[in-house]
Scaffold this motif. Sequence first.
Motif: not given
Length: 315
Positions: A75-81
């Motif tokens: 998961t990245d910092e924005s919550g995206g996969a």
Amino acid sequence: MLQRATVALLVAGGATWATAASSARPAPDPDFSLTVSPARLVVGPEEIDAGHSFHVINRGRSPVEVRVGGTDLTTDESGGAALRRDAPRSAAGWLTVRPSRFRLAPGAERSVTVLIDPPARAESGGHQAALLFVVPTRDTEGDVLLNRAIGTPLYITVPGPADTSVRIAGLTTPRAFTTGGPVDFTVALDNLGTAHRDLSGPDRLRLRVNGEDVPFPDLVLPRGTSATATVRWADPPPACVCRATVSIAGTPGTSRASVMLLVLPLRPLAALSASAPILYVVVRRLRRRYRTRAGAPPGRAGGGGQDHGASRTNR
């Protein structure tokens, strides 16, 4: 041979789209257009032993050869996969896909079944992977092979004790003072537990402000990750001192954070301020005229009526 892949991660909440997207307006069918549903899969402990289906449709004008397999997911910092090799708590090796290869004619569709088989001593709690639907292209330039693909995240919870602790690290807004809407609020989340948190659908995170509940976008927060989510309050009142609050329940209790927002209608206030000197002059003149009339002699205060009556008596 060098290979390049273009991947669309169909992730609910903070999604990253990298393939040709369909438009709301009618448009000619493109050569390549592949859709996969559901866009993500959340598997609870009681659902691991069941088969899970994905629906694949070829909406393009050309036939496609599809290859399906598991890959690591984070998961990245924005919550995206995001796809990343050797991601922690990966369940990619647990997946068996049937069929793993198939051909789709234009307009055709097919179901793909995924079986999940964790190892006997798999750690309890949250694990994740992505199912990658790859369509190799026949067009090549030199030593470059372009692959088109769609990635669908899988969030899997292995049976056992689960800690659902989530900490709200903060709630912020770009400005603490505004003359009107819309206003954005951003929450920072840390998953401190051992299970992923599915904050989507009826369980979505909500901003409580001025008596309203404003839902955040859908978000899945895997264990050991941090993410931010932003929501827009579209219609604040003309004036208020508003407290915005976000809260989320977990194993040790409820975590919450608040921020204050001042809303003032500066334009009406500025117009009122600009007209204040004019109002002051008008009121002052009216008061002066009233005082002048109130201080006049009795004979003059009544006007010309008494003088006219006296002349008639003398006649």
